[in-house]
Write a protein that holds these residues in place. Sequence first.
Motif, PDB file in Angstrom:
ATOM      1  N   HIS A 136     -12.362  -0.381  -1.507  1.00 52.47           N
ATOM      2  CA  HIS A 136     -12.670  -0.364  -0.578  1.00 52.47           C
ATOM      3  C   HIS A 136     -12.383   0.180   0.800  1.00 52.47           C
ATOM      4  N   GLY A 137     -12.740   0.037   1.949  1.00 54.06           N
ATOM      5  CA  GLY A 137     -11.626  -0.004   3.498  1.00 54.06           C
ATOM      6  C   GLY A 137     -11.835  -1.219   3.684  1.00 54.06           C
ATOM      7  N   GLN A 138     -10.615  -1.656   4.965  1.00 53.31           N
ATOM      8  CA  GLN A 138     -10.337  -2.306   5.243  1.00 53.31           C
ATOM      9  C   GLN A 138      -9.169  -3.083   6.699  1.00 53.31           C
ATOM     10  N   LYS A 139      -9.518  -3.719   7.026  1.00 53.88           N
ATOM     11  CA  LYS A 139      -8.502  -3.229   8.335  1.00 53.88           C
ATOM     12  C   LYS A 139      -8.119  -5.549   8.675  1.00 53.88           C
TER      13      LYS A 139
ATOM     14  N   HIS B  49      -3.514   5.303   4.453  1.00 53.37           N
ATOM     15  CA  HIS B  49      -3.979   4.324   5.574  1.00 53.37           C
ATOM     16  C   HIS B  49      -2.994   4.893   6.514  1.00 53.37           C
TER      17      HIS B  49
ATOM     18  N   TYR C 270       0.498  -1.005   0.096  1.00 56.72           N
ATOM     19  CA  TYR C 270       0.494   0.283   0.051  1.00 56.72           C
ATOM     20  C   TYR C 270       0.822   1.309   0.221  1.00 56.72           C
TER      21      TYR C 270
ATOM     22  N   PRO D  31     -12.282   6.585  -2.312  1.00 62.70           N
ATOM     23  CA  PRO D  31     -12.413   6.380  -1.071  1.00 62.70           C
ATOM     24  C   PRO D  31     -12.734   6.912  -0.191  1.00 62.70           C
ATOM     25  N   SER D  32     -13.398   6.583   1.055  1.00 63.14           N
ATOM     26  CA  SER D  32     -13.717   6.982   1.986  1.00 63.14           C
ATOM     27  C   SER D  32     -12.864   7.837   2.829  1.00 63.14           C
ATOM     28  N   GLN D  33     -11.215   7.674   2.949  1.00 65.32           N
ATOM     29  CA  GLN D  33     -10.104   8.183   3.582  1.00 65.32           C
ATOM     30  C   GLN D  33      -9.323   7.944   2.671  1.00 65.32           C
TER      31      GLN D  33
ATOM     32  N   ASP E 118      -5.066  -0.786   8.591  1.00 71.62           N
ATOM     33  CA  ASP E 118      -6.651   0.057   8.610  1.00 71.62           C
ATOM     34  C   ASP E 118      -5.801   1.108   6.765  1.00 71.62           C
ATOM     35  N   THR E 119      -6.886   0.226   6.288  1.00 72.55           N
ATOM     36  CA  THR E 119      -5.908   0.586   4.560  1.00 72.55           C
ATOM     37  C   THR E 119      -6.948   1.163   3.817  1.00 72.55           C
ATOM     38  N   GLN E 120      -6.648   0.693   2.322  1.00 69.01           N
ATOM     39  CA  GLN E 120      -8.037   1.609   1.742  1.00 69.01           C
ATOM     40  C   GLN E 120      -7.657   0.620   0.437  1.00 69.01           C
TER      41      GLN E 120
END
Length: 399
Positions: free
Chosen positions: A341-344, A306, A253, A301-303, A331-333
């Motif tokens: 997509h957000g993911q953690k 990362h 990332y 993305p929402s943010q 916490d990444t996109q």
Amino acid sequence: MTVLNTRISLVALACAFVSPSLLAEDSSLTNPAISAVLNGYYQTGERPLAESPDGFGLGETELALSANIDDMFYGKVTAVVEMHDGDTELNLEEAFIQTMAMPAGFSIRGGRFLSDIGYLNNQHLHTDSFTDRPVVYRAFLGGHYFDDGIRFNYVAPTDLYWTMGVEAFKGDSLRAADEHGEREFKKVGVYTLYSKIGGDIGDNSSWQAGLSYLRNENGQVTAHEEGEHEEGEHEDEHDHGDEHAGHSHAASYTGKNTYGADFVYKWAPNGNYKYQNLTVSGEYYRVSDFTPIDLHPEDAPSQDYHQGWYLSSVYQFTPSWSAGVRYGEADTQELHGDHFHGQKLKESEVSLAWHSSHFSTVRFQYTNQKGTNFDGIEDDNIFTIQYIMSLGAHGAHQF
């Protein structure tokens, strides 16, 4: 990074390091420090972004040669032999020279070397108290970031230890995706700034804190063409360059700007670390500005960053035994086609290590990983047994 996908002879490699004709030219090279570090493991499951598959395997076998070149320069070469998909790979991790006699606390290092950002990055993997680097390192730095470049460093003449530096690198392993080979990457892609300060607290304790900044000129993601991927198709390459995927220490990332903060606290009775000691450390990284400029607003993305962090504590309660706990998150996109997509991922780890001596370690580790849409992983419990054995003269470890 140099990768040779061929079988090699370790004896031949060692002989190349200590060529008789080279030794005859300069007597200062007749007593270089030569060492090897053996690393093996058994693991019950796969960890995301890690380079150690499940089952029996060999980790990084390190071969190192270092010596004072003369009264002005020091040199070091570190080669790492790894097994991947049945092939033997040789990675040249370090090959640098460093000045030794510059005035006023300045020094210069050039060649291939580990960046000095953060706390863990400038240390070799075999010095870690856990079987893998924290997930934030694996996601943003490919485990540990080494590259071809130059460093200017300064140590201030203060009562507290205070160092600062600037680095410039090629940055190939931190490049964002170039799926169609159409991007023109900058030849000098990465610049870093860092500062570290530390000192003692009485006779028993010491500390260090640092701030880091990494500018990645090639870190911004390129958007995929609309409709290029069918709906629901998984984007295996995420937002990193496909030419660096797999077993190449590449970051998964990326972004244009990376900000980091780190600290470490160490305790030992009267400063004697041999019999009993405690180390508490932690780091935080934020990687920003990765969203493609031409991305449709509805796909943004929402943010646009990362982030990840870890906190660890390791206590050596006898000369032969140590135990550690570590918790970390990333916490990444993730880029899927033309949207994110957000993911953690969360990792909780406990380790127990037996040290027969300073040169040998057998480690038992339990890892609980929990992922939210993270690379499609499922929650898992992983058990690992690892050995690390050092042969020959090895330099002192970092603080």
